[in-house]
Write an enzyme that holds these catalytic residues in place. Structure first.
Site: not given
Length: 425
Positions: A93, A206
Site C-alpha cells: 500500500s 482499499h
C-alpha cells in the site's frame, strides 16, 4: 554480501513512537534525511516520530510521511553505507510510494508531500464515519471474498458494500466497506471459525468508498514529475513490475480503492529466483507475513539481530560480486525502449541479456568467483541494450556512474571510469 534479493516497504499501521530515534543518533545520513523531511513538510516530523504523542503520530496524514521517511532513511544506510543493491522492490500500500522513491521514480521531497496529501484525502474520506475494516484470520481470501460478494450484491442501493481490501497471506485477509456490511461479514465468517479482529482505522481503505479520494489523489499525482526507475518496482495491486513511469499515476490512484495482493508480489519474486528480502521501515510486519515453508529469507532492518547480520555481511565483499551482475540485468530491464524493430531488439537486447542471466545462474550453482571477464560481459550487454533501446548519452552516463559508486569501483572494466555523481535518493 546478501545475494539477489528484494527490498520491501511496509504500509500504514507500522508506526510507533520512537521510530528512527536511535538510528538517527548512529547514522548521520539518517539524521540528514529527517532534516530534509522536516524542511519539505514545514514541520518537525522527526520530533513527532521520536517523542509522539501517539495520537498525533497515528493520524493518517502524519503516519504516512513518517513511515515513508524512515523507509527512505533506512534505504540510504542500506545502499550508501552497506553497499547493497536490490534486484527489485515492492511496498505494501503506502509502502509502494517509498519503493518508487528509492528506485528514483519520485524525489524524496515530492514523495513526502504526496503521502502527506494522500493521508489528508484519506482522512477526509473518513470524516463521514460510515466505514470500517476488519482483519480475518483463517479462511482463504477466496472464501472471504465470496462472503463479501454475497452481502454486497444483496443490497441493490449500494449502501452495504464490503470487499476484500488486503490479501496479506493465504491465512490473513482484511475486509473493508460500510460499517454494517463489515459487521455482517465478520459475524458470518466468525460463525465458520474465522478469527475476526476489528481494526482501529479512520476510513474504509482499499474499498470503493475511497473513490472520491482516489480521484482527487490522481489530480495531485498528475502534477508530479516522475523519473525512470533504477530497478524494477512490483505493484502490490497486480503483482507485476511497473512497465514504465507513465503507469505510476493510475496505479497509485487505484491503490486507494483496489485491494492489496501481497501473495502475488511474493509469487512474482519467487518466479524471478529472488529468495531473500530486506524490510525497510518501522517494525517487521512484512517479515511476519512471509510464508515460512518455501525457503524465503526475510531480514527486517528494524530488528537488531537482522540489522547486525546485514551490516556484517556487507563487509564481506569480494572485488566483484554477483550482485554487480544482477544490477546490470536490472538496469537493462528498467531502461526505456525506443526501438520497435523486433529483429534488432532480439539481437541487441534479448540475446545478450539472456547470456548474462545464464552466466549468473551458472555462477550461483557452481559458487565460482565473479571475475573481471564476467563483469565485462555484463557491461557489454548493457552497452548493447543502451544502443538498441536508444538510451541517451546522459542517461547512460548517469546509470554507469551510479553503478560504479554503489559497488565502490574506481573504474568500470572495459571502459573509462564514469565521472558523474551518483543521484541521491
Amino acid at each position: 554480501m546478501l545475494n539477489k534479493h528484494a527490498i520491501w516497504f511496509p504500509g500504514q499501521g507500522s508506526q510507533r513512537v520512537g521510530m528512527g530515534k536511535t538510528l538517527s543518533e548512529r547514522h548521520p545520513v539518517v539524521k540528514a534525511t529527517m532534516e530534509e523531511a522536516n524542511e519539505a513538510l514545514g514541520m518537525r516530523l522527526d520530533s513527532l516520530m521520536y517523542e509522539g504523542p501517539i495520537t498525533e503520530l497515528t493520524r493518517t496524514d502524519n503516519a504516512q510521511p513518517a513511515i515513508l521517511a524512515l523507509g527512505v532513511a533506512m534505504y540510504r544506510v542500506y545502499s550508501r553505507e552497506w553497499g547493497y543493491l536490490p534486484a527489485m522492490a515492492a511496498g505494501h500500500s503506502l509502502g509502494e510510494i517509498a519503493a518508487l522513491t528509492c528506485a528514483g521514480a519520485i524525489t524524496f521531497p515530492d514523495a513526502l508531500r504526496l503521502v502527506r496529501r494522500r493521508g489528508e484525502l484519506m482522512q477526509g474520506a473518513a470524516a463521514r464515519g460510515i466505514g470500517a475494516m476488519a482483519a480475518v484470520n483463517g479462511p482463504s481470501p477466496d472464501v472471504v471474498a465470496k462472503v463479501c460478494l454475497e452481502i454486497s450484491t444483496a443490497c441493490t442501493d449500494g449502501n452495504r458494500i464490503v470487499v476484500v481490501s488486503n490479501m496479506n497471506s493465504m491465512r490473513q485477509t482484511v475486509i473493508s466497506g460500510h460499517k454494517e456490511a463489515v459487521r455482517e461479514a465478520s459475524e458470518r465468517l466468525s460463525a465458520h471459525g474465522a478469527a475476526v479482529i476489528p481494526l482501529q482505522v479512520s476510513a474504509p481503505f482499499h474499498s470503493p468508498l475511497m473513490a472520491p479520494a482516489a480521484a482527487q489523489f490522481a489530480e495531485v499525482l498528475s502534477r508530479v514529475p516522475f523519473g525512470e526507475m533504477d530497478f524494477p518496482v512490483v505493484s502490490s495491486l497486480t503483482g507485476l513490475p511497473y512497465g514504465n513511469k507513465t503507469e505510476i499515476v493510475g496505479m497509485l490512484a487505484r491503490g486507494l480503492t483496489d485491494p492489496v495482493n501481497w501473495p502475488a508480489v511474493l509469487a512474482f519474486q519467487k518466479s524471478m529466483g529472488v529468495a531473500a528480502a530486506v524490510e525497510l521501515g518501522p517494525g517487521n510486519v512484512l517479515k511476519r507475513l512471509a510464508p515460512s515453508d518455501d525457503g524465503l529469507r526475510v531480514f527486517a532492518f528494524d530488528d537488531k539481530e537482522d540489522e547486525a547480520h546485514l551490516a556484517a555481511a556487507s563487509r564481506q565483499t569480494d572485488a566483484y560480486s554477483i550482485d554487480l551482475l544482477n544490477r546490470c540485468l536490472a538496469i537493462a530491464t528498467c531502461v526505456r525502449n525506443r526501438n520497435w524493430n523486433a529483429a534488432e531488439y532480439e539481437q541487441g537486447v534479448v540475446s545478450p541479456y539472456r547470456g548474462v542471466q545464464q552466466l549468473v545462474d551458472r555462477l550461483r550453482e557452481t559458487g565460482e568467483q565473479v571475475a573481471e571477464a564476467h563483469v565485462r560481459q555484463a557491461l557489454a550487454m548493457l552497452d548493447s541494450v543502451f544502443r538498441t533501446k536508444g538510451t541517451s548519452a546522459e542517461e547512460q552516463e548517469r546509470r554507469l556512474a551510479r553503478l560504479q559508486g554503489e559497488f565502490g569501483l574506481r573504474g568500470l572494466p572495459g571502459g573509462s571510469p564514469a565521472t558523474g555523481h551518483t543521484r541521491a535518493v
